[in-house]
Enzyme design. Structure first.
Site, mmCIF file in Angstrom:
data_model
loop_
_atom_site.group_PDB
_atom_site.id
_atom_site.type_symbol
_atom_site.label_atom_id
_atom_site.label_comp_id
_atom_site.label_asym_id
_atom_site.label_seq_id
_atom_site.Cartn_x
_atom_site.Cartn_y
_atom_site.Cartn_z
ATOM 1 N N GLU A 1 -7.648 10.411 -7.516
ATOM 2 C CA GLU A 1 -7.652 9.342 -6.513
ATOM 3 C C GLU A 1 -8.792 8.365 -6.764
ATOM 4 O O GLU A 1 -8.653 7.160 -6.557
ATOM 5 C CB GLU A 1 -7.743 9.925 -5.101
ATOM 6 N N HIS B 1 -7.757 5.760 -9.158
ATOM 7 C CA HIS B 1 -7.074 4.620 -8.525
ATOM 8 C C HIS B 1 -8.108 3.663 -7.930
ATOM 9 O O HIS B 1 -7.995 2.447 -8.044
ATOM 10 C CB HIS B 1 -6.159 5.109 -7.396
HETATM 11 ZN ZN LIG Z 1 -1.885 8.718 -8.169
#
Ligand SMILES: [Zn+2]
Length: 744
Positions: A520, A523
């Site tokens: 995450e 991202h």
């Molecule tokens: Zn992802």
């Protein structure tokens, strides 16, 4: 204006996509100065109601921050309606401009439009995914079809499309910068793919379909949420807790309290509760019970059953694809993905499927042998898989996940993540304690450049599970980086569902969860590194099967010795994880990969086949069963997301015919990490600079395949993926044992 059909801003790690994501899919919002807007949209001067805080320009430091402290559920409907109305006015002005269409007065004007609705839907999204409740669900049910209709009103605006088309076909286009040309192509393509060229009847039908779908997506999600929230397995006595480590006992006890049960514990119907229970519970009967509860979400023949909804969604999608001139929904969805066609995606999946299934049979044989040796007198069933896999892991690799966990403190790993971002991208993280948050659990950091001190963005971290928060982990962008009219910095968030530890005690997480954190954060780094002009092309707004590449790539840094030695510290002694344990982790890196790959791929294959089936009326349970039989799905495994609970696919169009994306991106991931291995290792600054320049900073300003070639000097190859997953052995000339050993 952010109107990517392919890229919603909310990115998931094998998790869920929320129903309101439709609002992100095709968003045309109008820019507005707060003062101007308040006089425009709230009503006559005689009205004494205070201005809606959701509509106001964001105030405070860092170019303004979301007003989470002022948002109320009752403000959402009027705010969404006012922002949509204002946006239509803006768009109308662009469409009716008497001047000859130009890049500036049409394409850039659309980029300038949109900031009010953007702000409102950002908070709407955060509430929907983390602060949901009965009151909010009423708003969702009402607003989802309205937002869909609103999107269609824009793409079906003929005058607007004519102007975009004129710019697209104009000889002037060749004089624009590559980013500008890509934006023109993107807008034109998005409108055409959304039906801009259809006749009036077809447009009307298309809009009906989109509104119906939006309503069905909302119902689907709310049904799954209802079953996750409403069902649980009660662990009556101490004997029912047999095998569970202390952390799970604590979590089960806390859940029992939350559910007002006077039992020893409660296993909630969510992945974060059920998976660990299946891994450790000695009680085979209770494992089966929990497993059945979990895999039957949305499939219980009651008021929350999703089967009829799925049939309807699939038929509407098939009809829409036909209307738009595509063979199937899958063909429509993949046209602008990196894979380009469903056939390409299927080829890759089938290439991996066979060795993965073969591996499962080996894994099951190992587990069966162990069970036989124990005298268990059972045949391995799906509810036994995680339990015996864990035992095999211990027996074969002397690796106990609970032992590893003692070195994985959530907050230390967060520091590790910051450190990696500092090494690769020169980022520095400083707490920003005075920024308003949606819940007291959320913390905020300012991100700046280590050398120059320049402000880069904000990172919000919302790590804990709570009522009204979706399960899983995801990243969300609250504001995209852009510089249409001066530099706008980005705001991103990472969200997870860790069960809060005891006060004062460090929260320990599993190796898998630690990888998810790095994922995450990948991202988030993709958003934070963005360096583009136009918001539509910013940060993570890239094709779905490419967006998981930067995030999956970051997972590789968890297992680097630099991170482990500094940040994987024992929660009691503070000592770093011993090398011998790291060696055992590395040795077991492809352990259970058959299971992981097959449970994922089964879901991805069913998703693709459902959307290749055309307009036949599909009975989801039957289709799932037949498809899996045809694929020779091992009996001991169930799809990671069974069709009636497949939120990726049925809570929006987001990952529909797109669950393969994780595998597609992983080809890039594995191959790209090779560039570091071939260079000076994971912290080679030159390779990191190349990565930032060609991948992390460019958003969607360049075709992904080209961006990848610019980074790697060639097209991606699948060999690295097969090695990473343990389905092929590294061949002698490329392998660098010890160095190339990376973890899935
Ligand atoms: Zn992802």
């Amino acid at each position: 204006m952010r109107h990517s059909i392919t890229g919603s801003r909310m990115l998931l790690f094998f998790a869920v996509l929320t129903a309101f994501a439709i609002a992100y899919n095709l968003k045309f919002t109008a820019r507005a100065d707060a003062r101007l807007m308040n006089t425009d949209n709230t009503s006559p001067v005689t009205n004494t109601t205070p201005p809606n805080p959701l509509l106001a320009e964001w105030e405070g430091p860092y170019g303004g921050v979301p007003p989470f402290d002022k948002a109320k559920v009752s403000d959402f409907k009027p705010a969404l309606e006012a922002a949509m109305a204002e946006n239509l006015t803006e768009i109308d002005k662009i469409a009716k401009d008497p001047a000859t269409p130009t890049f500036e007065n049409t394409i850039v004007a659309m980029e300038r439009a949109g900031h009010t609705l953007d702000r409102v839907t950002t908070l709407y999204g955060v509430f929907g995914s983390t602060m949901n409740g009965p009151e909010f669900q009423v708003v969702q049910r009402e607003m989802a079809p309205k937002l869909a209709a609103f999107n269609d009103q824009i793409t079906q605006n003929e005058a607007l499309f004519k102007r975009i088309e004129a710019v697209y076909n104009s000889p002037e286009k060749a004089k624009l910068t590559p980013e500008q040309q890509r934006l023109v192509w993107y807008d034109y393509n998005t409108f055409v793919r959304a039906g801009a060229k259809l006749g009036p009847d077809a447009k009307t039908r298309l809009s009906q379909i989109n509104q119906q779908l939006a309503g069905l997506f909302t119902k689907f999600s709310q049904n799954v949420l209802a079953e996750e929230d409403g069902q649980f397995v009660v662990l009556k006595t101490e004997a029912d807790l047999s095998g569970l480590p202390q952390s799970l006992r604590d979590a089960a006890a806390a859940a029992a309290q939350a559910k007002k049960q006077t039992a020893a514990g409660v296993i909630m119907n969510t992945r974060s509760a059920v998976d660990p229970f299946l891994t450790y519970s000695d009680r085979r009967d209770l494992r089966e019970k929990a497993w059945r509860m979990f895999i039957n979400r949305g499939d219980n023949g009651d008021e929350h059953d999703n089967n009829a909804i799925i049939t309807e969604i699939l038929q509407l999608r098939a009809e829409r694809a036909k209307l738009l001139g595509y063979k199937t929904h899958a063909h429509w969805r993949l046209e602008n993905a990196m894979a380009k066609t469903p056939e390409n995606a299927m080829d890759l999946m089938m290439q991996v499927w066979k060795p993965a299934v073969a591996r499962v049979h080996e894994e099951v044989a190992d587990m069966q042998a162990l069970a036989d040796k124990e005298g268990a007198k059972i045949k391995i069933q799906p509810w036994d898989y995680r339990y015996y896999a864990e035992k095999v892991r211990k027996a074969k690799y002397d690796l106990d996940q609970n032992e590893v966990k003692e070195y994985l403190q959530l907050e230390k790993l967060r520091e590790g993540i910051f450190w990696v971002a500092g090494e690769l991208f020169n980022f520095k993280f400083t707490p920003a304690p005075n920024v308003p948050v949606v819940h007291p659990d959320v913390r905020v950091w300012e991100v700046s450049d280590k050398t120059s001190g320049k402000h880069i963005g904000l990172w919000y971290f919302d790590p804990y599970a709570r009522a009204g928060k979706r399960s899983g982990a995801w990243m969300n962008a609250y504001r995209s980086q852009e510089r249409v009219d001066g530099e706008v910095t980005t705001i991103v968030s990472n969200n997870a569902n860790f069960i809060k530890g005891k006060p004062g005690e460090p929260l320990l997480i599993s190796w898998d969860d630690a990888q998810t954190m790095f994922h995450e954060f990948g991202h988030a780094l993709h958003g934070l590194n963005s360096n583009v002009t136009y918001p539509t092309l910013s940060g993570t707004a890239v094709p779905r099967d490419y967006v998981e590449f930067p995030s999956q790539l970051m997972e590789h840094w968890l297992s680097t010795p630099e991170v482990l030695q500094r940040f994987a510290l024992h929660y009691k002694t503070g000592k770093p994880i011993p090398q011998a344990l790291v060696d055992r982790i590395n040795k077991a890196s492809t352990f259970n990969e058959g299971f992981i790959t097959v449970e994922y791929l089964a879901a991805a294959l069913v998703d693709m086949k459902l959307h290749l089936a055309g307009d036949q009326k599909i009975d989801p349970d039957k289709f799932e069963k037949e498809t899996l039989a045809e694929l020779k799905m091992p009996d001991e495994i169930v799809m990671r997301h069974r069709t009636p609970q497949f939120l990726h696919v049925f809570s929006s169009d987001g990952y529909s015919a797109g669950y393969y994306s994780y595998l597609w991106s992983d080809v890039l991931t594995a191959d790209a990490f090779g560039a570091f291995v071939e260079g000076g290792g994971p912290y080679d600054r030159k390779v990191a600079d190349r990565l930032r320049k060609n991948i992390f900073s460019v958003g969607n300003t360049i075709d992904p395949a080209e961006a990848y070639r610019n980074f790697r000097g060639r097209d991606p190859r699948t060999e690295a993926l097969m090695i990473k997953r343990g389905f092929a052995s590294p061949n002698a000339k490329t392998s660098e044992p010890g160095k190339s050993k990376t973890k899935e």
